[in-house]
Design a protein around this motif. Structure first.
Motif, PDB file in Angstrom:
ATOM      1  N   SER A  77      -1.263  -6.366  -6.883  1.00  0.00           N
ATOM      2  CA  SER A  77      -1.362  -5.164  -6.053  1.00  0.00           C
ATOM      3  C   SER A  77      -2.306  -5.342  -4.871  1.00  0.00           C
ATOM      4  CB  SER A  77      -1.848  -3.992  -6.906  1.00  0.00           C
ATOM      5  OG  SER A  77      -3.133  -4.275  -7.445  1.00  0.00           O
ATOM      6  N   SER A  78      -2.577  -6.571  -4.476  1.00  0.00           N
ATOM      7  CA  SER A  78      -3.520  -6.789  -3.390  1.00  0.00           C
ATOM      8  C   SER A  78      -2.948  -6.310  -2.057  1.00  0.00           C
ATOM      9  CB  SER A  78      -3.882  -8.262  -3.285  1.00  0.00           C
ATOM     10  OG  SER A  78      -2.796  -9.021  -2.785  1.00  0.00           O
ATOM     11  N   GLU A  79      -3.844  -6.001  -1.144  1.00  0.00           N
ATOM     12  CA  GLU A  79      -3.431  -5.540   0.181  1.00  0.00           C
ATOM     13  C   GLU A  79      -2.600  -6.599   0.888  1.00  0.00           C
ATOM     14  OE1 GLU A  79      -5.397  -3.455   4.162  1.00  0.00           O
ATOM     15  OE2 GLU A  79      -6.701  -4.324   2.628  1.00  0.00           O
ATOM     16  N   ALA A  80      -3.009  -7.855   0.788  1.00  0.00           N
ATOM     17  CA  ALA A  80      -2.289  -8.927   1.473  1.00  0.00           C
ATOM     18  C   ALA A  80      -0.876  -9.085   0.927  1.00  0.00           C
ATOM     19  CB  ALA A  80      -3.053 -10.244   1.329  1.00  0.00           C
ATOM     20  N   THR A  81      -0.730  -9.010  -0.390  1.00  0.00           N
ATOM     21  CA  THR A  81       0.591  -9.140  -1.016  1.00  0.00           C
ATOM     22  C   THR A  81       1.517  -8.017  -0.579  1.00  0.00           C
ATOM     23  OG1 THR A  81      -0.192 -10.359  -2.951  1.00  0.00           O
ATOM     24  CG2 THR A  81       1.806  -9.059  -3.227  1.00  0.00           C
ATOM     25  N   LEU A  82       1.033  -6.799  -0.621  1.00  0.00           N
ATOM     26  CA  LEU A  82       1.864  -5.655  -0.265  1.00  0.00           C
ATOM     27  C   LEU A  82       2.226  -5.659   1.213  1.00  0.00           C
ATOM     28  CD1 LEU A  82       0.020  -3.022  -2.454  1.00  0.00           C
ATOM     29  CD2 LEU A  82       2.339  -3.878  -2.813  1.00  0.00           C
ATOM     30  N   LYS A  83       1.273  -5.985   2.053  1.00  0.00           N
ATOM     31  CA  LYS A  83       1.540  -6.062   3.493  1.00  0.00           C
ATOM     32  C   LYS A  83       2.597  -7.121   3.787  1.00  0.00           C
ATOM     33  CE  LYS A  83      -1.884  -7.668   5.851  1.00  0.00           C
ATOM     34  NZ  LYS A  83      -3.217  -7.689   6.512  1.00  0.00           N
ATOM     35  N   ARG A  84       2.473  -8.260   3.130  1.00  0.00           N
ATOM     36  CA  ARG A  84       3.423  -9.344   3.322  1.00  0.00           C
ATOM     37  C   ARG A  84       4.831  -8.913   2.908  1.00  0.00           C
ATOM     38  NH1 ARG A  84       3.675 -13.704   6.509  1.00  0.00           N
ATOM     39  NH2 ARG A  84       4.696 -15.481   5.548  1.00  0.00           N
ATOM     40  N   ALA A  85       4.924  -8.256   1.759  1.00  0.00           N
ATOM     41  CA  ALA A  85       6.230  -7.814   1.265  1.00  0.00           C
ATOM     42  C   ALA A  85       6.872  -6.806   2.214  1.00  0.00           C
ATOM     43  CB  ALA A  85       6.081  -7.218  -0.129  1.00  0.00           C
ATOM     44  N   ILE A 107      -3.011   1.385  -3.534  1.00  0.00           N
ATOM     45  CA  ILE A 107      -1.698   0.791  -3.282  1.00  0.00           C
ATOM     46  C   ILE A 107      -0.962   1.565  -2.210  1.00  0.00           C
ATOM     47  CG2 ILE A 107       0.595   0.461  -4.314  1.00  0.00           C
ATOM     48  CD1 ILE A 107      -1.001  -0.173  -6.970  1.00  0.00           C
ATOM     49  N   ALA A 108      -0.943   2.876  -2.334  1.00  0.00           N
ATOM     50  CA  ALA A 108      -0.278   3.704  -1.332  1.00  0.00           C
ATOM     51  C   ALA A 108      -0.914   3.518   0.038  1.00  0.00           C
ATOM     52  CB  ALA A 108      -0.327   5.170  -1.757  1.00  0.00           C
ATOM     53  N   SER A 109      -2.235   3.448   0.077  1.00  0.00           N
ATOM     54  CA  SER A 109      -2.931   3.264   1.344  1.00  0.00           C
ATOM     55  C   SER A 109      -2.552   1.944   2.003  1.00  0.00           C
ATOM     56  CB  SER A 109      -4.444   3.318   1.108  1.00  0.00           C
ATOM     57  OG  SER A 109      -5.158   3.062   2.300  1.00  0.00           O
ATOM     58  N   ALA A 114      -1.345   4.347   9.353  1.00  0.00           N
ATOM     59  CA  ALA A 114      -2.217   5.469   9.706  1.00  0.00           C
ATOM     60  C   ALA A 114      -1.368   6.574  10.364  1.00  0.00           C
ATOM     61  CB  ALA A 114      -3.302   4.996  10.672  1.00  0.00           C
ATOM     62  N   PRO A 115      -1.712   7.847  10.130  1.00  0.00           N
ATOM     63  CA  PRO A 115      -2.916   8.343   9.443  1.00  0.00           C
ATOM     64  C   PRO A 115      -2.775   8.464   7.929  1.00  0.00           C
ATOM     65  CG  PRO A 115      -1.697  10.184  10.336  1.00  0.00           C
ATOM     66  CD  PRO A 115      -0.935   8.946  10.733  1.00  0.00           C
ATOM     67  N   ARG A 116      -1.604   8.107   7.379  1.00  0.00           N
ATOM     68  CA  ARG A 116      -1.396   8.247   5.941  1.00  0.00           C
ATOM     69  C   ARG A 116      -2.114   7.175   5.133  1.00  0.00           C
ATOM     70  NH1 ARG A 116       3.214   9.517   8.620  1.00  0.00           N
ATOM     71  NH2 ARG A 116       4.102  11.600   8.159  1.00  0.00           N
ATOM     72  N   GLY A 117      -2.295   6.004   5.755  1.00  0.00           N
ATOM     73  CA  GLY A 117      -2.912   4.895   5.039  1.00  0.00           C
ATOM     74  C   GLY A 117      -3.507   3.896   6.006  1.00  0.00           C
TER      75      GLY A 117
END
Length: 273
Positions: A77-85, A107-109, A114-117
Motif C-alpha cells: 500500500s505504499s505511495e510509490a506503488t499506488l502512484k505507479r499503478a 491509501i485514498a490520499s 488535490a484537493p481530495r488527496g
C-alpha cells in the motif's frame, strides 16, 4: 458523473453482481484465453502471483485488448506503488491488508489528486491519459477510480464503519483465509467464530453503504456465488488460472490412466485462496 472508462465500477454502481477470476501465472496468452472464455473481469495478482508490479501493469494491455476489465492487486500500500499503478493505467485497484481506517485514509490520499488527496501529478506523460490525449483527466480521475480495501484481520471489524466514510474507498474486500488466520484458525475460514466476525463486517459495510467483495473458495470451503450475492456481495472472485489448469491436467491424466487400467495416487487438493 462517470466518464465511462471504468466499466467495472459502472457495473457495480448499477447493482450488478460481478464475477471475476484470479490471474496468477502472468502470461498474456493466459489472460486472453480467460477473457475469451467468458471471464471478462480478471484480478491481476501482483501480491502472490507470478507477475510483479511492472509485469502486472503490462498485462493490463492483454486483458483490455481482449475486451476485459482488470483489477490490479498491488503488492503493498505504499505511495510509490499506488502512484505507479495509477499512472500506468490501472483504474481498479485492490490493496491487501488494510487493517485500519488510518491506513485506508492514507491509501485514498495517495490515489486522489488535490484537493481530495496528494497523488503526484504527471498526467500529460503517462499511460493513464493515453499519453496526454485525455484532456481534463486530473479533474475526473476520481470518478473512474475503484479502490478495494482488503479486510483481512479481525481487528478491522471495528474499523469498517469509519472506512466506509472515507472518500475514495469504494469496497471492503473480505479475505477470509487471512481473516481466519488472524483468529488462529488458519485454513478454517468456515469456523463459526470466523463466520460470525465476517458477518459483522457484512452488516457494518451494508449499513454504511460500502460495497462488498470476496472470494468463493471454489476448490475448498466457502460460500457459493448465490449465497454471497444474497449476503450483499457485489464483487465475487472465483477460480484462478492455476487451479483451472491443474484441475484440467489432473482430470485428463486420470482419464488416460483409467482407460489404460493404471492405478493413480490420490490427487492433491486444487489450489485455491
Amino acid at each position: 458523473m462517470m466518464t465511462g472508462r471504468n466499466r467495472l465500477k459502472a457495473r457495480l454502481k448499477a447493482g450488478e453482481t460481478v464475477t471475476a477470476a484470479w490471474f496468477e501465472l502472468g502470461s498474456p496468452e493466459v489472460a486472453e484465453l480467460l477473457v475469451y472464455s467468458g471471464w471478462d473481469v480478471l484480478v491481476i495478482d501482483c501480491e502472490h502471483g507470478s507477475a510483479g508490479l511492472e509485469a502486472g501493469l503490462n498485462l493490463l494491455r492483454a486483458v483490455e485488448g481482449a475486451g476485459g476489465e482488470a483489477v490490479i492487486r498491488v503488492p503493498d500500500s505504499s505511495e510509490a506503488t499506488l502512484k505507479r499503478a495509477l499512472d500506468r493505467g490501472a483504474r481498479s485497484i485492490m490493496v491487501p491488508m488494510v487493517h485500519t481506517a488510518k491506513m485506508a485514509r492514507e491509501i485514498a490520499s495517495f490515489c486522489l489528486y488535490a484537493p481530495r488527496g496528494r497523488r503526484g501529478y504527471a498526467a500529460p506523460i503517462v499511460r493513464a491519459t493515453n499519453w496526454g490525449n485525455l484532456p481534463g483527466y486530473a479533474a475526473t480521475a476520481h470518478e473512474e477510480l475503484l479502490i478495494m480495501a482488503q479486510v483481512e484481520h479481525v481487528e478491522t471489524v471495528a474499523e469498517v464503519e469509519e472506512i466506509a466514510g472515507i472518500e475514495g474507498i469504494d469496497m471492503a474486500f473480505v479475505g477470509p483465509n487471512d481473516f481466519a488466520a488472524s483468529m488462529n484458525h488458519l485454513e478454517d475460514m468456515d469456523h463459526p467464530d470466523v463466520r460470525a466476525k465476517i458477518e459483522e463486517v457484512e452488516r457494518s459495510a451494508t449499513a454504511s453503504g460500502l460495497m462488498l467483495g470476496t472470494i468463493t473458495g471454489v476448490a475448498g470451503p466457502g460460500r457459493s456465488y448465490s449465497e454471497l450475492r444474497d449476503a450483499g456481495y457485489g464483487f465475487i472472485v472465483g477460480p484462478n488460472d492455476v487451479g483451472l489448469l491443474a484441475g484440467a491436467a489432473r482430470a485428463a491424466k486420470a482419464q488416460a490412466a483409467k482407460e489404460l487400467g493404471e492405478e493413480t495416487g490420490e490427487a492433491a487438493p486444487l489450489p485455491s485462496y
